[in-house]
Scaffold this active site. Structure first.
Site, PDB file in Angstrom:
ATOM      1  N   GLU A  36      19.767  12.854 -15.346  1.00 47.73           N
ATOM      2  CA  GLU A  36      19.502  13.423 -14.035  1.00 47.73           C
ATOM      3  C   GLU A  36      19.839  12.618 -12.969  1.00 47.73           C
ATOM      4  O   GLU A  36      20.146  13.039 -11.883  1.00 47.73           O
ATOM      5  CB  GLU A  36      18.152  14.066 -14.235  1.00 47.73           C
ATOM      6  CG  GLU A  36      17.926  15.301 -15.131  1.00 47.73           C
ATOM      7  CD  GLU A  36      18.939  16.583 -14.821  1.00 47.73           C
ATOM      8  OE1 GLU A  36      19.500  16.540 -13.353  1.00 47.73           O
ATOM      9  OE2 GLU A  36      19.331  17.286 -15.585  1.00 47.73           O
ATOM     10  N   TYR A 119      13.285  17.674  -7.223  1.00 52.64           N
ATOM     11  CA  TYR A 119      13.972  18.335  -8.121  1.00 52.64           C
ATOM     12  C   TYR A 119      14.327  17.571  -9.472  1.00 52.64           C
ATOM     13  O   TYR A 119      14.224  18.360 -10.586  1.00 52.64           O
ATOM     14  CB  TYR A 119      15.777  18.415  -7.614  1.00 52.64           C
ATOM     15  CG  TYR A 119      16.832  18.454  -8.549  1.00 52.64           C
ATOM     16  CD1 TYR A 119      17.200  20.097  -8.573  1.00 52.64           C
ATOM     17  CD2 TYR A 119      17.426  17.801  -9.182  1.00 52.64           C
ATOM     18  CE1 TYR A 119      17.973  20.368  -9.957  1.00 52.64           C
ATOM     19  CE2 TYR A 119      18.289  18.049 -10.118  1.00 52.64           C
ATOM     20  CZ  TYR A 119      18.782  19.095 -10.384  1.00 52.64           C
ATOM     21  OH  TYR A 119      19.626  19.386 -11.307  1.00 52.64           O
ATOM     22  N   ASP A 137      18.521  22.497  -6.545  1.00 53.23           N
ATOM     23  CA  ASP A 137      19.787  21.470  -6.240  1.00 53.23           C
ATOM     24  C   ASP A 137      20.740  22.512  -5.313  1.00 53.23           C
ATOM     25  O   ASP A 137      20.419  23.590  -5.246  1.00 53.23           O
ATOM     26  CB  ASP A 137      20.381  20.754  -6.979  1.00 53.23           C
ATOM     27  CG  ASP A 137      21.066  21.466  -8.189  1.00 53.23           C
ATOM     28  OD1 ASP A 137      20.936  22.730  -8.123  1.00 53.23           O
ATOM     29  OD2 ASP A 137      21.830  20.850  -8.948  1.00 53.23           O
TER      30      ASP A 137
HETATM   31  N1  ADE Z   1      23.347  18.849 -12.645  1.00 49.48           N
HETATM   32  C1  ADE Z   1      22.299  18.183 -12.721  1.00 49.48           C
HETATM   33  N2  ADE Z   1      21.445  18.175 -13.610  1.00 49.48           N
HETATM   34  C2  ADE Z   1      22.514  18.766 -14.730  1.00 49.48           C
HETATM   35  C3  ADE Z   1      22.421  18.985 -16.220  1.00 49.48           C
HETATM   36  N3  ADE Z   1      21.247  18.766 -16.770  1.00 49.48           N
HETATM   37  N4  ADE Z   1      23.652  19.563 -16.695  1.00 49.48           N
HETATM   38  C4  ADE Z   1      24.606  19.732 -15.882  1.00 49.48           C
HETATM   39  N5  ADE Z   1      24.541  19.690 -14.752  1.00 49.48           N
HETATM   40  C5  ADE Z   1      23.486  19.165 -14.018  1.00 49.48           C
END
Ligand code: ADE
Length: 371
Positions: A36, A119, A137
């Site tokens: 993340e 987030y 997001d």
């Molecule tokens: N963007 C942010 N977190 C994500 C995730 N876990 N999988 C795919 N795209 C992402």
């Protein structure tokens, strides 16, 4: 109610359409946290090899907490926004000291970690622990403003609060779906995709935003919730989400000087507390677009007179609102040997390859290698 229609459809769609991403094969909160943080400012396809390499080099919190900063910077080299990697390090040390080395479960404790905002805390708690914590997001904002027909700038406070509220109601609805479908251990016909509904629901929002509900030319024809989507039904896809007022980009010009002494190059490390802190670069400075006295600039940076300057290449890149041009010049100077140690360090190619450079200066290094 609309949420009730949308949630099971997204769960079912996700079960069929989720990309097989490596961080989706684990429930290890450490691995999910790292993913993340990488994905905060980096696209999935770019982050993938970095995440794989990171997890091999630093498979757990203890390994990260003990790692030395140069190693971390090297693992992060090219991803940009380097504050992220320093925060990962600090957070790992804090978890070792204050949480017995176990990644916290509690949303507020996760949120308190350096580098973790609302987030990211929501993503970690939902994905790793299946807690009904919302996420919002850019992708999720786009999906929600379209599906619910929410007008206005999604980053403006009132609109943003409404979107977080919707994201929360939806993930709570997903939690309800889970409770309804999973109480009996014998109910083998219960589909797998309801087993971790909060995790899968939040990921389905991200995934829909990434694969279907894209900024331009969304694929409404294959969207599982087009029937419930205000923007689609009212033909307002192109108006939603509302646009942000654009902050004007500022042009900046830097010049870098490549000095060689035998097989060694003069390089320096950026100090703490600045952008790209601790990363390596060739000596450089910022000039006004119209400045033309490059020999004076070279003298100011190196402390010696340059006899000739040869343009090696121009690198263009952007950081936040800056459009940056970096001109790289090879310097010949009769007095290169006299450059003060305070200006940098003389290092050979193989040493340079082991150091973490800023992305733009890494490109200079690449050009030198290609010669
Ligand atoms: N963007 C942010 N977190 C994500 C995730 N876990 N999988 C795919 N795209 C992402």
């Amino acid at each position: 109610m609309k949420h009730r229609d949308i949630v099971p459809k997204l769960l079912a769609w996700f079960a069929q359409n989720a990309r097989d991403l490596p961080w989706r094969r684990t429930r290890d909160p450490y691995a999910i946290w790292v993913s993340e943080i990488m994905l905060q400012q980096t696209q999935v396809k770019t982050a993938l090899p970095y995440w794989e390499r990171w997890m091999r080099a630093l498979p757990n919190l203890a390994a990260l907490a003990k790692a030395k900063p140069p190693k971390l910077h090297k693992l992060w080299e090219g991803l940009g926004y380097y504050t992220r990697v320093r925060n990962l390090h600090r957070a790992a040390q804090l978890i070792m000291a204050q949480h017995d080395g176990r990644f916290p479960h509690d949303f507020e404790e996760v949120l308190a970690l350096p580098g973790v905002g609302r987030y990211t805390a929501g993503a970690i708690c939902s994905i790793a622990y299946n807690q009904p914590t919302p996420i919002l997001d850019g992708n999720v904002m786009r999906v929600l403003t379209r599906v619910y027909g929410i007008v206005g700038d999604p980053r403006e406070r009132k609109v943003n609060t409404r979107l977080w509220q919707l994201a929360e109601e939806l993930v709570q609805q997903a939690d309800q779906v889970g409770m309804r479908t999973s109480p009996s251990p014998h109910a083998s016909r219960i589909s797998h995709h309801f087993s971790r509904p909060c995790a899968q629901f939040n990921e389905s929002l991200m995934e829909l935003g990434a694969l279907v509900c894209t900024p331009r030319q969304p694929r409404c024809g294959v969207c599982p919730i087009a029937k419930h989507c205000v923007a689609y039904q009212e033909d307002r896809i192109n108006q939603l989400p509302g646009t942000r007022r654009r902050i004007r980009a500022t042009r900046r010009r830097f010049v870098a000087f490549i000095t060689q002494k035998g097989g060694l190059f003069l390089v320096r490390q950026r100090p703490a507390g600045v952008v790209n802190a601790h990363l390596w670069e060739f000596p450089n400075l910022e000039l006004a677009p119209e400045d033309s006295d490059l020999k004076q600039a070279a003298c100011n940076v190196l402390g010696v007179r340059a006899e000739t300057l040869e343009l090696l290449g121009t690198i263009k890149h952007s950081i936040t609102r800056y459009r940056i041009t970096l001109e790289a010049y090879r310097v010949t100077s009769h007095r290169a040997a006299g450059i003060s140690a305070a200006r940098g360090r003389w290092l050979g190619r193989s040493r340079l390859d082991k150091l973490a450079f800023t992305s733009a200066h890494k490109q200079i290094l690449q050009r030198l290698r290609d010669e």
